[in-house]
Scaffold this motif. Structure first.
Motif, PDB file in Angstrom:
ATOM      1  N   SER A  31       0.810  -1.229   0.000  1.00 53.23           N
ATOM      2  CA  SER A  31       0.000   0.000   0.000  1.00 53.23           C
ATOM      3  C   SER A  31       0.835   1.267   0.000  1.00 53.23           C
ATOM      4  O   SER A  31       0.300   2.360  -0.229  1.00 53.23           O
ATOM      5  CB  SER A  31      -0.924   0.010   1.224  1.00 53.23           C
ATOM      6  N   ILE A  32       2.144   1.153   0.259  1.00 50.43           N
ATOM      7  CA  ILE A  32       2.943   2.379   0.390  1.00 50.43           C
ATOM      8  C   ILE A  32       3.051   3.149  -0.914  1.00 50.43           C
ATOM      9  O   ILE A  32       3.403   4.335  -0.906  1.00 50.43           O
ATOM     10  CB  ILE A  32       4.361   2.088   0.935  1.00 50.43           C
ATOM     11  N   THR A  33       2.733   2.526  -2.040  1.00 47.35           N
ATOM     12  CA  THR A  33       2.788   3.265  -3.310  1.00 47.35           C
ATOM     13  C   THR A  33       1.683   4.314  -3.385  1.00 47.35           C
ATOM     14  O   THR A  33       1.770   5.239  -4.201  1.00 47.35           O
ATOM     15  CB  THR A  33       2.664   2.306  -4.498  1.00 47.35           C
ATOM     16  N   GLN A  34       0.649   4.200  -2.538  1.00 46.91           N
ATOM     17  CA  GLN A  34      -0.432   5.192  -2.555  1.00 46.91           C
ATOM     18  C   GLN A  34       0.052   6.562  -2.071  1.00 46.91           C
ATOM     19  O   GLN A  34      -0.133   7.566  -2.776  1.00 46.91           O
ATOM     20  CB  GLN A  34      -1.605   4.705  -1.700  1.00 46.91           C
ATOM     21  N   PRO A  35       0.689   6.651  -0.896  1.00 44.90           N
ATOM     22  CA  PRO A  35       1.143   7.972  -0.427  1.00 44.90           C
ATOM     23  C   PRO A  35       2.541   8.350  -0.924  1.00 44.90           C
ATOM     24  O   PRO A  35       2.921   9.518  -0.828  1.00 44.90           O
ATOM     25  CB  PRO A  35       1.145   7.810   1.096  1.00 44.90           C
ATOM     26  N   LEU A  36       3.297   7.402  -1.463  1.00 42.50           N
ATOM     27  CA  LEU A  36       4.669   7.681  -1.890  1.00 42.50           C
ATOM     28  C   LEU A  36       4.652   8.368  -3.255  1.00 42.50           C
ATOM     29  O   LEU A  36       4.097   7.833  -4.215  1.00 42.50           O
ATOM     30  CB  LEU A  36       5.456   6.370  -1.974  1.00 42.50           C
ATOM     31  N   PRO A  37       5.237   9.570  -3.363  1.00 39.29           N
ATOM     32  CA  PRO A  37       5.249  10.275  -4.649  1.00 39.29           C
ATOM     33  C   PRO A  37       5.890   9.418  -5.750  1.00 39.29           C
ATOM     34  O   PRO A  37       6.856   8.696  -5.507  1.00 39.29           O
ATOM     35  CB  PRO A  37       6.096  11.521  -4.359  1.00 39.29           C
ATOM     36  N   ASN A  38       5.341   9.486  -6.949  1.00 41.87           N
ATOM     37  CA  ASN A  38       5.818   8.655  -8.047  1.00 41.87           C
ATOM     38  C   ASN A  38       7.280   8.902  -8.393  1.00 41.87           C
ATOM     39  O   ASN A  38       7.981   8.001  -8.855  1.00 41.87           O
ATOM     40  CB  ASN A  38       4.955   8.889  -9.299  1.00 41.87           C
ATOM     41  N   ASP A  39       7.720  10.145  -8.186  1.00 43.02           N
ATOM     42  CA  ASP A  39       9.092  10.496  -8.568  1.00 43.02           C
ATOM     43  C   ASP A  39      10.043  10.517  -7.370  1.00 43.02           C
ATOM     44  O   ASP A  39      11.153  11.046  -7.456  1.00 43.02           O
ATOM     45  CB  ASP A  39       9.116  11.862  -9.257  1.00 43.02           C
ATOM     46  N   ALA A  40       9.609   9.913  -6.261  1.00 44.81           N
ATOM     47  CA  ALA A  40      10.437   9.937  -5.050  1.00 44.81           C
ATOM     48  C   ALA A  40      11.730   9.157  -5.260  1.00 44.81           C
ATOM     49  O   ALA A  40      11.751   8.087  -5.878  1.00 44.81           O
ATOM     50  CB  ALA A  40       9.663   9.357  -3.875  1.00 44.81           C
ATOM     51  N   LYS A  41      12.815   9.712  -4.725  1.00 40.85           N
ATOM     52  CA  LYS A  41      14.106   9.013  -4.691  1.00 40.85           C
ATOM     53  C   LYS A  41      14.265   8.543  -3.245  1.00 40.85           C
ATOM     54  O   LYS A  41      14.414   9.348  -2.333  1.00 40.85           O
ATOM     55  CB  LYS A  41      15.240   9.958  -5.098  1.00 40.85           C
ATOM     56  N   VAL A  42      14.237   7.241  -3.041  1.00 44.50           N
ATOM     57  CA  VAL A  42      14.014   6.660  -1.716  1.00 44.50           C
ATOM     58  C   VAL A  42      15.289   6.042  -1.141  1.00 44.50           C
ATOM     59  O   VAL A  42      16.038   5.371  -1.852  1.00 44.50           O
ATOM     60  CB  VAL A  42      12.912   5.580  -1.779  1.00 44.50           C
ATOM     61  N   LEU A  43      15.509   6.282   0.164  1.00 47.07           N
ATOM     62  CA  LEU A  43      16.529   5.551   0.913  1.00 47.07           C
ATOM     63  C   LEU A  43      15.812   4.655   1.910  1.00 47.07           C
ATOM     64  O   LEU A  43      15.102   5.134   2.791  1.00 47.07           O
ATOM     65  CB  LEU A  43      17.477   6.499   1.648  1.00 47.07           C
ATOM     66  N   VAL A  44      15.986   3.344   1.766  1.00 46.47           N
ATOM     67  CA  VAL A  44      15.424   2.380   2.707  1.00 46.47           C
ATOM     68  C   VAL A  44      16.443   2.157   3.825  1.00 46.47           C
ATOM     69  O   VAL A  44      17.584   1.783   3.573  1.00 46.47           O
ATOM     70  CB  VAL A  44      15.108   1.038   2.008  1.00 46.47           C
ATOM     71  N   ILE A  45      16.042   2.420   5.047  1.00 43.74           N
ATOM     72  CA  ILE A  45      16.921   2.259   6.205  1.00 43.74           C
ATOM     73  C   ILE A  45      16.411   1.113   7.064  1.00 43.74           C
ATOM     74  O   ILE A  45      15.215   1.051   7.384  1.00 43.74           O
ATOM     75  CB  ILE A  45      16.976   3.559   7.045  1.00 43.74           C
ATOM     76  N   TYR A  46      17.300   0.184   7.402  1.00 47.23           N
ATOM     77  CA  TYR A  46      16.890  -0.939   8.238  1.00 47.23           C
ATOM     78  C   TYR A  46      18.021  -1.331   9.177  1.00 47.23           C
ATOM     79  O   TYR A  46      19.072  -0.678   9.220  1.00 47.23           O
ATOM     80  CB  TYR A  46      16.391  -2.118   7.396  1.00 47.23           C
ATOM     81  N   GLY A  47      17.802  -2.393   9.954  1.00 46.66           N
ATOM     82  CA  GLY A  47      18.740  -2.742  11.015  1.00 46.66           C
ATOM     83  C   GLY A  47      19.708  -3.840  10.645  1.00 46.66           C
ATOM     84  O   GLY A  47      20.458  -3.734   9.680  1.00 46.66           O
ATOM     85  N   GLY A  48      19.640  -4.939  11.383  1.00 49.34           N
ATOM     86  CA  GLY A  48      20.650  -5.980  11.243  1.00 49.34           C
ATOM     87  C   GLY A  48      20.415  -6.999  10.161  1.00 49.34           C
ATOM     88  O   GLY A  48      21.192  -7.937  10.014  1.00 49.34           O
ATOM     89  N   GLY A  49      19.335  -6.894   9.422  1.00 50.45           N
ATOM     90  CA  GLY A  49      19.113  -7.815   8.320  1.00 50.45           C
ATOM     91  C   GLY A  49      18.011  -8.828   8.538  1.00 50.45           C
ATOM     92  O   GLY A  49      17.780  -9.681   7.679  1.00 50.45           O
ATOM     93  N   SER A  50      17.293  -8.750   9.669  1.00 53.54           N
ATOM     94  CA  SER A  50      16.210  -9.709   9.904  1.00 53.54           C
ATOM     95  C   SER A  50      15.120  -9.573   8.846  1.00 53.54           C
ATOM     96  O   SER A  50      14.410 -10.550   8.552  1.00 53.54           O
ATOM     97  CB  SER A  50      15.617  -9.523  11.302  1.00 53.54           C
ATOM     98  N   ILE A  51      14.983  -8.397   8.249  1.00 51.11           N
ATOM     99  CA  ILE A  51      13.943  -8.211   7.223  1.00 51.11           C
ATOM    100  C   ILE A  51      14.232  -9.040   5.971  1.00 51.11           C
ATOM    101  O   ILE A  51      13.331  -9.279   5.159  1.00 51.11           O
ATOM    102  CB  ILE A  51      13.747  -6.724   6.851  1.00 51.11           C
ATOM    103  N   LYS A  52      15.476  -9.473   5.815  1.00 53.12           N
ATOM    104  CA  LYS A  52      15.794 -10.344   4.680  1.00 53.12           C
ATOM    105  C   LYS A  52      15.451 -11.798   4.977  1.00 53.12           C
ATOM    106  O   LYS A  52      15.315 -12.609   4.061  1.00 53.12           O
ATOM    107  CB  LYS A  52      17.276 -10.212   4.313  1.00 53.12           C
ATOM    108  N   ARG A  53      15.292 -12.120   6.254  1.00 54.29           N
ATOM    109  CA  ARG A  53      14.950 -13.488   6.636  1.00 54.29           C
ATOM    110  C   ARG A  53      13.448 -13.690   6.793  1.00 54.29           C
ATOM    111  O   ARG A  53      12.961 -14.818   6.666  1.00 54.29           O
ATOM    112  CB  ARG A  53      15.655 -13.860   7.956  1.00 54.29           C
TER     113      ARG A  53
END
Length: 382
Positions: free
Chosen positions: A20-42
């Motif tokens: 759903s994040i594509t709804q509020p995220l501007p189409n031309d946004a240049k995005v930096l994804v910030i995360y922690g130790g890598g659990s989101i990859k698991r």
């Protein structure tokens, strides 16, 4: 009861909501994804984010620690400036989201970002920010606060700014399925103390705020009591929503707030790396016993309305005992013993930190000075 309240964060709650994040995220946004130790990859979250951002120009920054440090976050600030990032997507728990708020604000400042924490610089703009919550606890995904640590000096400070309030937040309870037991327990304790800091103060007659706070406390108590059912969609959803509601600004609107437990607990985290929630459980019962006369009426109210206790002359005392027993039922310590050197030196170390950081008048009545903090720590440190 006079206040101005607004919470502009758009919440996407429920399973499968990351797309759903594509709804509020501007189409031309240049995005930096910030995360922690890598659990989101698991746990599959990283793959969902990657798929959702397929049509965007985006970069990533990993390695944000629990209790995020300025030293690490400044590396992300450099990326934002170098790549002209105009949107930050924080994917993680409170530490990642807090850290991303620092990055968002510091990226619009030419000086040392730590000036934001010391108050030498007032945030006047920031990079836009959104959040995908993976660990319910702090409520940072829909408030304007952040707590940052300077590792060099073992200093942990907070800042507030409406400019770093997330534009949106995704709360998908499914991401909690792979969380360790300790982090789920920390989430319950953290949210519980957040509510208490806004509720266990003085009588004020704001019935909605009190009633909502009591509902949240009863919900969190029920979740702790039914912890063996944590592998359950309903259990997860209720914890995620409770933790959010505990610190989105609503129950604190127009009423006294304490936060002394947090200020003292922050110093224990900065000195010894104690989990944030665990530091709160260590400090809170001792602080409540020290401040029992100032808080007696609200403790009695909590005893009756949250714990179902009966009227008695020692109801406030029994309520504090019940809080402590609640923590014990989850195997959460209410005394700290993992310090080096002696107890006296440990107490001195915390009091010194409080003094250096100007935490000399804490509590809803500014009644907790350094000597009072010392007396609280004498009881909280084993």
């Amino acid at each position: 009861m006079q206040f101005s309240y607004a919470n502009p964060t758009q919440i996407f709650f429920g399973q499968g909501q990351i797309s759903s994040i594509t709804q509020p995220l501007p189409n031309d946004a240049k995005v930096l994804v910030i995360y922690g130790g890598g659990s989101i990859k698991r746990n599959g979250v990283y793959d969902q984010v990657t798929k959702t951002l397929a049509d965007y120009e985006w970069y990533e920054f990993s390695g944000v620690e629990p209790n995020p440090t300025k030293e690490t976050l400044d590396k992300a600030v450099a990326i934002v400036k170098e790549k002209s990032i105009d949107f930050i997507l924080a994917v993680g728990g409170g530490s990642v989201i807090d850290g991303s708020k620092y990055v968002a604000a510091a990226s619009h400042y030419d000086g040392d970002g730590w000036d934001i924490l010391t108050g030498q610089y007032q945030v006047s703009s920031a990079v836009s920010l959104g959040a995908i919550l993976t660990l319910p606890a702090t409520g940072s995904e829909s408030n304007m606060g952040a707590v940052i640590t300077k590792a060099e000096t073992h200093t942990k400070l907070a800042f507030l700014s409406p400019f770093v309030q997330p534009k949106f937040a995704v709360l998908d309870p499914d991401v909690m399925k792979t969380l360790p037991e300790k982090q789920l327990l920390n989430g319950i304790v953290d949210a519980w103390v957040h509510v208490c800091e806004q509720y266990l103060t003085s009588q004020h007659g704001a019935m909605v705020q009190d009633g909502y706070a009591e509902t949240l406390l009863k919900t969190l108590k029920s979740l702790g009591d039914s912890f063996d059912q944590r592998d359950n969609d309903q259990w997860r959803a209720n914890l995620m929503w409770s933790a959010n509601q505990a610190l989105n600004g609503l129950i604190g609107s127009g009423v006294p707030q304490d936060w002394a437990t947090h200020m003292i607990g922050h110093e224990m985290t900065a000195l010894w790396g104690v989990d944030h929630a665990r530091s709160l459980a260590i400090v809170q019962p001792s602080l409540l016993r020290h401040q029992i006369e100032a808080k007696r009426a609200k403790l009695e109210q909590m005893g009756i309305n949250v714990f179902g206790l009966q009227h008695s002359t020692d109801l406030a005392e029994k309520t504090i005992d019940a809080i402590e027993q609640f923590y014990a039922s989850m195997n959460v310590d209410t005394q700290f013993s993992d310090y080096e050197s002696t107890k006296a030196q440990a107490v001195d170390a915390v009091v010194t930190q409080l003094s250096e950081h100007g935490m000399t008048k804490l509590g809803e009545h500014q009644q907790i000075g350094l000597e009072e903090s010392r007396q609280i720590l004498e009881q909280a440190i084993a």
